[in-house]
Design a protein around this motif. Structure first.
Motif, PDB file in Angstrom:
ATOM      1  N   VAL A   1       2.679  -3.083 -11.956  1.00 52.05           N
ATOM      2  CA  VAL A   1       3.430  -3.468 -10.761  1.00 52.05           C
ATOM      3  C   VAL A   1       4.462  -4.531 -11.121  1.00 52.05           C
ATOM      4  CG1 VAL A   1       3.249  -4.563  -8.495  1.00 52.05           C
ATOM      5  CG2 VAL A   1       1.397  -3.073  -9.302  1.00 52.05           C
ATOM      6  N   ALA A   2       5.723  -4.276 -10.828  1.00 49.40           N
ATOM      7  CA  ALA A   2       6.751  -5.310 -10.989  1.00 49.40           C
ATOM      8  C   ALA A   2       7.211  -5.737  -9.602  1.00 49.40           C
ATOM      9  CB  ALA A   2       7.917  -4.779 -11.807  1.00 49.40           C
TER      10      ALA A   2
ATOM     11  N   GLY B   1      -2.675  -4.848  -0.196  1.00 47.56           N
ATOM     12  CA  GLY B   1      -2.385  -3.435   0.054  1.00 47.56           C
ATOM     13  C   GLY B   1      -2.515  -2.598  -1.205  1.00 47.56           C
ATOM     14  N   MET B   2      -1.986  -3.105  -2.296  1.00 42.78           N
ATOM     15  CA  MET B   2      -2.019  -2.314  -3.545  1.00 42.78           C
ATOM     16  C   MET B   2      -3.440  -2.183  -4.084  1.00 42.78           C
ATOM     17  SD  MET B   2       1.540  -3.408  -5.411  1.00 42.78           S
ATOM     18  CE  MET B   2       1.267  -5.164  -5.401  1.00 42.78           C
ATOM     19  N   ILE B   3      -4.216  -3.269  -3.968  1.00 41.97           N
ATOM     20  CA  ILE B   3      -5.604  -3.235  -4.446  1.00 41.97           C
ATOM     21  C   ILE B   3      -6.439  -2.274  -3.592  1.00 41.97           C
ATOM     22  CG2 ILE B   3      -7.727  -4.629  -4.587  1.00 41.97           C
ATOM     23  CD1 ILE B   3      -5.867  -6.981  -5.466  1.00 41.97           C
ATOM     24  N   GLU B   4      -6.176  -2.282  -2.300  1.00 45.96           N
ATOM     25  CA  GLU B   4      -6.900  -1.381  -1.390  1.00 45.96           C
ATOM     26  C   GLU B   4      -6.653   0.082  -1.780  1.00 45.96           C
ATOM     27  OE1 GLU B   4      -5.564  -1.727   2.746  1.00 45.96           O
ATOM     28  OE2 GLU B   4      -6.021   0.424   2.820  1.00 45.96           O
ATOM     29  N   VAL B   5      -5.400   0.407  -2.101  1.00 49.74           N
ATOM     30  CA  VAL B   5      -5.062   1.777  -2.491  1.00 49.74           C
ATOM     31  C   VAL B   5      -5.688   2.124  -3.843  1.00 49.74           C
ATOM     32  CG1 VAL B   5      -3.159   3.341  -3.110  1.00 49.74           C
ATOM     33  CG2 VAL B   5      -2.966   1.850  -1.113  1.00 49.74           C
ATOM     34  N   ALA B   6      -5.647   1.169  -4.777  1.00 50.20           N
ATOM     35  CA  ALA B   6      -6.262   1.416  -6.091  1.00 50.20           C
ATOM     36  C   ALA B   6      -7.752   1.694  -5.938  1.00 50.20           C
ATOM     37  CB  ALA B   6      -6.012   0.219  -7.011  1.00 50.20           C
TER      38      ALA B   6
ATOM     39  N   ALA C   1       0.833  -1.210   0.000  1.00 54.23           N
ATOM     40  CA  ALA C   1       0.000   0.000   0.000  1.00 54.23           C
ATOM     41  C   ALA C   1       0.865   1.257   0.000  1.00 54.23           C
ATOM     42  CB  ALA C   1      -0.917   0.001   1.225  1.00 54.23           C
ATOM     43  N   LYS C   2       1.936   1.259   0.793  1.00 53.95           N
ATOM     44  CA  LYS C   2       2.747   2.472   0.912  1.00 53.95           C
ATOM     45  C   LYS C   2       3.460   2.792  -0.399  1.00 53.95           C
ATOM     46  CE  LYS C   2       6.255   4.612   3.855  1.00 53.95           C
ATOM     47  NZ  LYS C   2       7.001   4.514   5.125  1.00 53.95           N
ATOM     48  N   CYS C   3       3.954   1.759  -1.066  1.00 52.30           N
ATOM     49  CA  CYS C   3       4.622   1.987  -2.349  1.00 52.30           C
ATOM     50  C   CYS C   3       3.632   2.592  -3.355  1.00 52.30           C
ATOM     51  CB  CYS C   3       5.201   0.669  -2.873  1.00 52.30           C
ATOM     52  SG  CYS C   3       6.232   0.888  -4.330  1.00 52.30           S
ATOM     53  N   MET C   4       2.404   2.084  -3.329  1.00 50.63           N
ATOM     54  CA  MET C   4       1.379   2.613  -4.236  1.00 50.63           C
ATOM     55  C   MET C   4       1.022   4.051  -3.866  1.00 50.63           C
ATOM     56  SD  MET C   4      -0.087   1.457  -6.928  1.00 50.63           S
ATOM     57  CE  MET C   4      -0.725  -0.185  -7.278  1.00 50.63           C
ATOM     58  N   VAL C   5       0.897   4.322  -2.574  1.00 51.81           N
ATOM     59  CA  VAL C   5       0.545   5.660  -2.103  1.00 51.81           C
ATOM     60  C   VAL C   5       1.617   6.681  -2.508  1.00 51.81           C
ATOM     61  CG1 VAL C   5       0.443   7.072   0.014  1.00 51.81           C
ATOM     62  CG2 VAL C   5      -1.008   5.055  -0.209  1.00 51.81           C
ATOM     63  N   ALA C   6       2.883   6.280  -2.459  1.00 46.09           N
ATOM     64  CA  ALA C   6       3.971   7.193  -2.848  1.00 46.09           C
ATOM     65  C   ALA C   6       3.783   7.647  -4.292  1.00 46.09           C
ATOM     66  CB  ALA C   6       5.321   6.511  -2.669  1.00 46.09           C
TER      67      ALA C   6
ATOM     68  N   GLY D   1      15.992 -10.444  -0.879  1.00 50.49           N
ATOM     69  CA  GLY D   1      15.099  -9.340  -0.548  1.00 50.49           C
ATOM     70  C   GLY D   1      14.004  -9.097  -1.580  1.00 50.49           C
ATOM     71  N   LEU D   2      13.050  -8.315  -1.128  1.00 54.30           N
ATOM     72  CA  LEU D   2      11.865  -8.015  -1.924  1.00 54.30           C
ATOM     73  C   LEU D   2      12.012  -6.627  -2.545  1.00 54.30           C
ATOM     74  CD1 LEU D   2       8.774  -8.554  -2.523  1.00 54.30           C
ATOM     75  CD2 LEU D   2       8.334  -7.597  -0.253  1.00 54.30           C
ATOM     76  N   VAL D   3      11.670  -6.525  -3.824  1.00 54.18           N
ATOM     77  CA  VAL D   3      11.677  -5.221  -4.488  1.00 54.18           C
ATOM     78  C   VAL D   3      10.321  -5.031  -5.154  1.00 54.18           C
ATOM     79  CG1 VAL D   3      12.756  -3.765  -6.255  1.00 54.18           C
ATOM     80  CG2 VAL D   3      14.161  -5.355  -4.921  1.00 54.18           C
ATOM     81  N   ILE D   4       9.722  -3.860  -4.952  1.00 53.47           N
ATOM     82  CA  ILE D   4       8.453  -3.527  -5.601  1.00 53.47           C
ATOM     83  C   ILE D   4       8.688  -2.297  -6.453  1.00 53.47           C
ATOM     84  CG2 ILE D   4       6.033  -2.943  -5.254  1.00 53.47           C
ATOM     85  CD1 ILE D   4       6.435  -3.772  -2.311  1.00 53.47           C
ATOM     86  N   SER D   5       8.320  -2.395  -7.707  1.00 56.09           N
ATOM     87  CA  SER D   5       8.437  -1.233  -8.582  1.00 56.09           C
ATOM     88  C   SER D   5       7.079  -0.975  -9.214  1.00 56.09           C
ATOM     89  CB  SER D   5       9.503  -1.500  -9.648  1.00 56.09           C
ATOM     90  OG  SER D   5       9.525  -0.431 -10.555  1.00 56.09           O
ATOM     91  N   ILE D   6       6.585   0.231  -9.037  1.00 57.11           N
ATOM     92  CA  ILE D   6       5.258   0.565  -9.552  1.00 57.11           C
ATOM     93  C   ILE D   6       5.365   1.733 -10.517  1.00 57.11           C
ATOM     94  CG2 ILE D   6       2.973   1.479  -8.929  1.00 57.11           C
ATOM     95  CD1 ILE D   6       3.223  -0.023  -6.264  1.00 57.11           C
TER      96      ILE D   6
END
Ligand SMILES: [Mg+2]
Length: 332
Positions: A86-87, A105-110, A64-69, A128-133
């Motif tokens: 989303v990658a 989290g991402m769906i909730e923000v969308a 969610a936070k990554c999407m919110v940014a 580690g985990l990487v999220i790229s939006i």
């Protein structure tokens, strides 16, 4: 988890293509009709250990936070979000439930900000985990607000309050016991909101000359606006709205609450420069539409004067660019 299974799983959660989308998730590329006005495009990447820690935030909060940014960046330009891709780079040991939680989290923000996730990729990472939006947005022509248009005499306003995100991170790093202030600050740090409604409300009643979302820290982002606009900014020390949780935690950990407010990154509050005659109706309208307080925190002055902090007695000192590296707590 097999990649095909994962894609099927994600696709099942996102539903069919929305309005204007011809081909959604699941094909080689998404296809959609372009918006009538202007299109915005931004991206943000979140890296485990740099931008988030799994022991501080749930996967749902991280997604969610990554999407919110990203939403915050589109909002600060005067646009609204329309479509995201989303990658995810996930450690080989990750389970499909963990991917599901990120998507929760991402769906909730969308849903909250009314846009669609139209595609993405899932690959495995060694560590580690990487999220790229990547996020697309739309805006009417003439409603775009950049960082570069502030003019001398403008009032500088800010939404909400500052310092809670940094106070929340500090409380996690120091392992402070729970309290109302600690809970509020952690919530602010792990589950921030984007000021989309507020940005649109500002544009409805004012003609902002410049706007930015505070992601690097109030002092640093004020400098960004000043430099891009070729002006100086006087920030009034006593006018900076400090979050109550930052006041309390600041005193608890021996940090000046004002310094926390100036340094705190990932606040996602808006700072805008508007003609002073538009200030009172802007304050009233944002409060009425979004329930968010807007405060005049300073004014735009000539470039030669630089960015300063004005004390209660009128003395000025240079505004230091304060900001903290994510997670480390080290000063930049
Ligand atoms: Mg930004």
């Amino acid at each position: 988890v097999g990649e095909l299974d994962l894609i099927r799983q994600i696709r099942g959660r996102l539903g069919g293509p929305g309005r204007g989308t011809v081909v959604g998730l699941g094909d080689d590329a998404a296809v959609f009709e372009p918006p009538k006005g202007l299109e915005l495009f931004t991206c943000d990447a979140f890296v485990e250990g740099v931008h988030f820690r799994r022991d501080f935030s749930s996967l749902q909060e991280i997604g969610a936070k990554c999407m919110v940014a990203n939403v915050s960046d589109v909002a600060a330009m005067g646009g609204f979000p329309t479509r995201a891709t989303v990658a995810l780079c996930i450690p080989e040991a990750a389970s499909d439930r963990e991917v599901d939680e990120l998507y929760d989290g991402m769906i909730e923000v969308a849903a909250r900000y009314s846009f669609e996730i139209v595609g993405g990729d899932v690959v495995s990472s060694r560590e580690g985990l990487v999220i790229s939006i990547a996020l697309l947005g739309a805006a009417e022509a003439g409603r775009i607000v950049t960082r570069s248009g502030a003019v001398v005499g403008d009032a500088v306003l800010a939404t909400g309050s500052f310092g809670a995100s940094e106070a929340g991170l500090a409380s996690l790093l120091k392992g402070l016991p729970r309290s109302a202030a600690v809970d509020a600050a952690r919530e602010r740090h792990t589950s921030p909101r984007a000021r989309l409604k507020e940005a649109q409300a500002i544009i409805e009643v004012a003609t902002p000359h410049a706007m930015i979302d505070v992601s690097d820290g109030l002092s640093t982002d004020v400098w960004h606006v000043a430099e891009e606009s070729g002006v100086g900014i006087r920030l009034e020390r006593d006018a900076v709205p400090i979050a109550p949780a930052a006041q309390e935690i600041g005193h608890q950990i021996g940090r000046d609450p004002l310094e926390l407010a100036l340094a705190s990154g990932e606040e996602f509050e808006l700072v805008a420069a508007i003609p002073p005659s538009e200030l009172s109706r802007t304050v009233d309208h944002v409060e009425a539409v979004a329930g968010t307080e807007v405060t005049r925190i300073g004014e735009v002055v000539e470039a030669e004067r630089g960015c300063t902090l004005v004390m209660g007695d009128g003395t000025e000192m240079p505004l230091e660019r304060r900001g903290y590296e994510h997670l480390s707590g080290d000063e930049r």
